[in-house]
Design a protein around this motif. Structure first.
Motif, mmCIF file in Angstrom:
data_model
loop_
_atom_site.group_PDB
_atom_site.id
_atom_site.type_symbol
_atom_site.label_atom_id
_atom_site.label_comp_id
_atom_site.label_asym_id
_atom_site.label_seq_id
_atom_site.Cartn_x
_atom_site.Cartn_y
_atom_site.Cartn_z
ATOM 1 N N MET A 78 0.834 -1.208 0.000
ATOM 2 C CA MET A 78 0.000 0.000 0.000
ATOM 3 C C MET A 78 0.866 1.254 0.000
ATOM 4 S SD MET A 78 -3.228 -0.846 2.406
ATOM 5 C CE MET A 78 -4.570 -1.820 1.758
ATOM 6 N N LEU A 79 1.936 1.239 0.757
ATOM 7 C CA LEU A 79 2.845 2.386 0.772
ATOM 8 C C LEU A 79 3.555 2.537 -0.576
ATOM 9 C CD1 LEU A 79 4.310 2.083 4.374
ATOM 10 C CD2 LEU A 79 2.597 3.715 3.544
ATOM 11 N N GLU A 80 3.892 1.410 -1.196
ATOM 12 C CA GLU A 80 4.497 1.445 -2.525
ATOM 13 C C GLU A 80 3.524 2.039 -3.545
ATOM 14 O OE1 GLU A 80 6.593 -1.597 -5.746
ATOM 15 O OE2 GLU A 80 5.934 -2.386 -3.812
ATOM 16 N N ALA A 81 2.249 1.679 -3.433
ATOM 17 C CA ALA A 81 1.230 2.222 -4.330
ATOM 18 C C ALA A 81 1.077 3.732 -4.123
ATOM 19 C CB ALA A 81 -0.103 1.523 -4.102
ATOM 20 N N ALA A 82 1.068 4.166 -2.874
ATOM 21 C CA ALA A 82 0.944 5.598 -2.586
ATOM 22 C C ALA A 82 2.123 6.366 -3.182
ATOM 23 C CB ALA A 82 0.847 5.833 -1.081
ATOM 24 N N GLN A 83 3.311 5.831 -3.054
ATOM 25 C CA GLN A 83 4.500 6.472 -3.614
ATOM 26 C C GLN A 83 4.407 6.539 -5.141
ATOM 27 O OE1 GLN A 83 8.165 4.371 -2.912
ATOM 28 N NE2 GLN A 83 9.402 6.160 -3.349
ATOM 29 N N SER A 84 3.963 5.483 -5.750
ATOM 30 C CA SER A 84 3.826 5.440 -7.201
ATOM 31 C C SER A 84 2.790 6.459 -7.675
ATOM 32 C CB SER A 84 3.417 4.037 -7.641
ATOM 33 O OG SER A 84 3.222 3.986 -9.016
ATOM 34 N N LEU A 85 1.686 6.562 -6.964
ATOM 35 C CA LEU A 85 0.656 7.523 -7.341
ATOM 36 C C LEU A 85 1.162 8.960 -7.201
ATOM 37 C CD1 LEU A 85 -2.449 5.733 -5.865
ATOM 38 C CD2 LEU A 85 -2.073 6.296 -8.270
ATOM 39 N N ARG A 86 1.964 9.225 -6.180
ATOM 40 C CA ARG A 86 2.570 10.555 -6.032
ATOM 41 C C ARG A 86 3.456 10.871 -7.245
ATOM 42 N NH1 ARG A 86 4.475 9.072 -0.995
ATOM 43 N NH2 ARG A 86 2.802 9.323 0.477
ATOM 44 N N ARG A 87 4.265 9.897 -7.629
ATOM 45 C CA ARG A 87 5.172 10.066 -8.768
ATOM 46 C C ARG A 87 4.370 10.305 -10.059
ATOM 47 N NH1 ARG A 87 8.478 6.351 -7.357
ATOM 48 N NH2 ARG A 87 7.297 4.625 -8.212
ATOM 49 N N LEU A 88 3.304 9.539 -10.250
ATOM 50 C CA LEU A 88 2.476 9.715 -11.444
ATOM 51 C C LEU A 88 1.821 11.094 -11.467
ATOM 52 C CD1 LEU A 88 0.812 6.206 -11.739
ATOM 53 C CD2 LEU A 88 2.384 7.256 -13.373
ATOM 54 N N ARG A 89 1.351 11.548 -10.317
ATOM 55 C CA ARG A 89 0.764 12.893 -10.242
ATOM 56 C C ARG A 89 1.773 13.943 -10.693
ATOM 57 N NH1 ARG A 89 -3.857 14.187 -7.614
ATOM 58 N NH2 ARG A 89 -4.946 12.539 -6.521
ATOM 59 N N LEU A 90 3.009 13.800 -10.249
ATOM 60 C CA LEU A 90 4.054 14.746 -10.642
ATOM 61 C C LEU A 90 4.304 14.684 -12.146
ATOM 62 C CD1 LEU A 90 6.636 14.306 -7.754
ATOM 63 C CD2 LEU A 90 5.285 16.351 -8.260
ATOM 64 N N MET A 91 4.394 13.477 -12.671
ATOM 65 C CA MET A 91 4.675 13.307 -14.097
ATOM 66 C C MET A 91 3.532 13.829 -14.965
ATOM 67 S SD MET A 91 6.441 9.560 -13.993
ATOM 68 C CE MET A 91 7.095 9.533 -15.656
ATOM 69 N N LEU A 92 2.311 13.716 -14.467
ATOM 70 C CA LEU A 92 1.143 14.163 -15.222
ATOM 71 C C LEU A 92 0.817 15.634 -14.975
ATOM 72 C CD1 LEU A 92 -1.116 11.029 -14.664
ATOM 73 C CD2 LEU A 92 -0.117 11.774 -16.831
ATOM 74 N N GLY A 93 1.513 16.235 -14.030
ATOM 75 C CA GLY A 93 1.263 17.639 -13.726
ATOM 76 C C GLY A 93 -0.005 17.870 -12.931
ATOM 77 N N LEU A 94 -0.453 16.848 -12.209
ATOM 78 C CA LEU A 94 -1.644 16.986 -11.370
ATOM 79 C C LEU A 94 -1.245 17.541 -10.016
ATOM 80 C CD1 LEU A 94 -3.313 13.528 -12.087
ATOM 81 C CD2 LEU A 94 -3.883 15.717 -13.120
#
Length: 100
Positions: A78-94
């Motif tokens: 779950m923590l790995e998923a949260a980290q990945s979602l943070r990274r994706l938000r940054l990459m997508l500019g969200l």
């Protein structure tokens, strides 16, 4: 779409995994898997290779076998998923979630 609050929910569940029902954990992992897959697909359109797709598959597989997983394993993914979602938000500019 990556909904606001999913990172917070993943982190809260990871920190209190023993007090969450199997269904709550399963639903959250499946939602995270879908959000990561969605984000990875959007980034792939730009031609950038993305490794998050394999995490989306792992989350989905983990969710369907959640009954046979230890709490610490569940917290970790779950923590790995949260980290990945943070990274994706940054990459997508969200915008980042508040209270992450």
């Amino acid at each position: 779409m990556i909904r606001d609050g999913i990172n917070r929910d993943l982190i809260e569940c990871a920190n209190d995994v023993s007090n969450k029902s199997v269904e709550e954990k399963k639903e959250l992992l499946l939602e995270a898997s879908q959000a990561i897959e969605w984000g990875a697909e959007l980034i792939a359109f730009s031609g950038s290779p993305i490794e998050e797709r394999s995490l989306a598959v792992r989350l989905s597989n983990f969710a369907y076998g959640i009954e046979f997983r230890y709490g610490d394993e569940t917290s970790e993914i779950m923590l790995e998923a949260a980290q990945s979602l943070r990274r994706l938000r940054l990459m997508l500019g969200l915008e980042q979630e508040l209270n992450e």
